[in-house]
Write an enzyme that holds these catalytic residues in place. Structure first.
Site, short mmCIF file in Angstrom:
data_model
loop_
_atom_site.label_atom_id
_atom_site.label_comp_id
_atom_site.label_asym_id
_atom_site.label_seq_id
_atom_site.Cartn_x
_atom_site.Cartn_y
_atom_site.Cartn_z
N TRP A 102 0.83 -1.21 0.00
CA TRP A 102 0.00 0.00 0.00
C TRP A 102 0.86 1.25 0.00
O TRP A 102 0.56 2.23 -0.67
CB TRP A 102 -0.99 0.00 1.17
N ASP A 172 -1.61 6.51 6.50
CA ASP A 172 -2.69 5.67 5.98
C ASP A 172 -2.99 4.65 7.07
O ASP A 172 -2.16 3.79 7.37
CB ASP A 172 -2.21 4.98 4.69
N LYS A 196 -12.50 -1.76 6.64
CA LYS A 196 -11.76 -2.81 7.32
C LYS A 196 -12.13 -2.87 8.79
O LYS A 196 -12.60 -3.87 9.28
CB LYS A 196 -10.27 -2.62 7.12
C1 LIG Z 1 -7.34 -1.60 1.74
C2 LIG Z 1 -6.25 -0.61 1.88
C3 LIG Z 1 -6.12 0.44 0.96
C4 LIG Z 1 -7.02 0.59 -0.23
O1 LIG Z 1 -8.29 0.93 0.18
P1 LIG Z 1 -9.48 1.24 -0.85
O2 LIG Z 1 -10.56 1.69 0.05
O3 LIG Z 1 -9.78 -0.06 -1.54
O4 LIG Z 1 -9.01 2.27 -1.79
C5 LIG Z 1 -5.10 1.35 1.17
N1 LIG Z 1 -4.27 1.24 2.22
C6 LIG Z 1 -4.37 0.25 3.12
C7 LIG Z 1 -3.43 0.18 4.27
C8 LIG Z 1 -5.37 -0.71 2.97
O5 LIG Z 1 -5.48 -1.70 3.87
#
Ligand SMILES: *Cc1c(COP(=O)(O)O)cnc(C)c1O
Length: 360
Positions: A102, A172, A196
């Site tokens: 990511w 993030d 998540k």
């Molecule tokens: C799932 C995830 C993403 C991407 O998320 P989307 O909502 O599908 O754009 C980005 N960073 C991390 C750490 C993730 O777990």
């Protein structure tokens, strides 16, 4: 009613009481004679939901009035671009610590807008560990420093922040936001897709320090400006109303228990699975080094790919779904987000011991 042991990486398990409440309120939201899905986002009912989410997020993240909560769309993937659009001038440099896929994607997007300095990258070691402090080299005056607090695919998580200088720190937090108490004030901006750990897909949470927000670029498209969301309480255009409502219910569920209790339960859940790995005499091999092990995504390999396929298939037949590793790295991944019950981890740990007995 039977609820599956749901180890999906995202969208993921939601708290049963939250789903029940949403079901109970589906046709008639608190006497209004309609669903939240059918309401104007300008109604006082929806404005109350919107304000409640903002207040709960501030409370749970420990943030005061010097921060703004923005409810956006497009997921963390869109934030990978929106962040540099707002905060990375073309002639400036942003520093990124890359500890998994990511972070790599975030770098790729930022490069479209300015210069990126990769301050650390653990790819050579297979993204198993976090960089030691002497392996982090910051640039002279970064516009910001970006980290990924939990790398969802590799299962690597920061447990304490390294020294990262004085530039605004950005994270993030898509896969570990509100998984444990954390000093969110260390961050000038944090973002997370809700799907998540804290809600359904469709809403992306951003928290930003008000002072830094003043510096955000106001020359980019209006619906991509952080300032637009701040000055309109995230109601400039139509928000994903039902996702925000569900987010509110999940945040309420977290508040009722206390974030410390949720954090302790998450640690206990992860321990059950890591113990099963460590007790297997090398049959299960954890991907992450111990100090970087994620409490949210437990990643491991078996001696052969064939056995991994068999493991995932037999687990599914036994009522445990979502265990296949990400397509980019294979193996097994158990995602243990907030709403996953301890009983699901106990069932998986037991299954791992049984599978080892039969195939070890
Ligand atoms: C799932 C995830 C993403 C991407 O998320 P989307 O909502 O599908 O754009 C980005 N960073 C991390 C750490 C993730 O777990």
């Amino acid at each position: 009613m039977k609820r599956t042991h749901n180890f999906n990486p995202g969208p993921a398990v939601l708290p049963a009481p939250v789903l029940e409440q949403a079901q109970a309120e589906m046709l008639d939201y608190r006497g209004r004679g309609m669903s939240v899905l059918e309401m104007s986002h300008r109604s006082k009912e929806y404005e109350a939901i919107n304000a409640s989410v903002e207040a709960r997020l501030k409370h749970l993240l420990g943030l005061g009035d010097d921060y703004r909560i923005l409810l956006m769309q497009g997921g963390a993937s869109t934030q990978f671009a929106v962040l540099p659009m707002n905060f990375l001038p073309a002639d400036a440099t942003a520093d990124y610590l890359v500890t998994g896929v990511w972070g790599e994607k975030a770098v790729e997007e930022a490069r479209r807008f300015g210069t990126v300095h990769v301050a650390a990258n653990t790819e050579a070691g297979g993204f198993r560990e976090l960089p030691a402090s002497d392996a982090i080299t910051l640039s002279a005056a970064p516009a910001y420093v970006h980290i990924t607090t939990n790398e969802t695919v590799q299962g690597v998580q920061w447990h304490a922040l390294p020294a990262l200088g004085t530039a605004p720190l950005v994270a993030d937090m898509s896969s570990d936001i509100l998984a444990r108490p954390l000093d969110a004030r260390a961050f000038a901006l944090l973002y997370a897709g809700a799907q998540k750990n804290i809600g359904p897909a469709g809403v992306t949470v951003v928290a930003v320090r008000t002072k830094w927000l003043e510096e955000a670029n106001a020359e980019i498209p209006v619906a991509l400006r952080y300032k637009t969301f701040a000055s309109n309480n995230s109601l400039y255009n139509t928000p994903p109303v039902f996702a925000v409502y569900m987010l509110d219910l999940v945040l309420e569920w977290i508040e009722k228990q206390g974030l410390d209790v949720v954090g302790e339960r998450n640690a206990h859940k992860a321990q059950l699975i890591y113990d099963a790995i460590d007790a297997s005499g090398g049959f299960y091999r954890g991907h992450a080094v111990r100090s970087a092990r994620s409490l949210m995504n437990v990643t491991f390999r078996l001696p052969e790919e064939q056995l991994e396929k068999q493991f995932v298939a037999e687990a599914e037949a036994a009522g445990m779904v979502g265990l296949a590793g990400h397509r980019s790295i294979g193996g097994v991944r158990a995602s243990l987000y907030n709403a996953l019950e301890i009983a699901s981890c106990q069932a998986l740990a037991q299954f791992m011991a049984d599978f080892l007995q039969r195939n070890g």
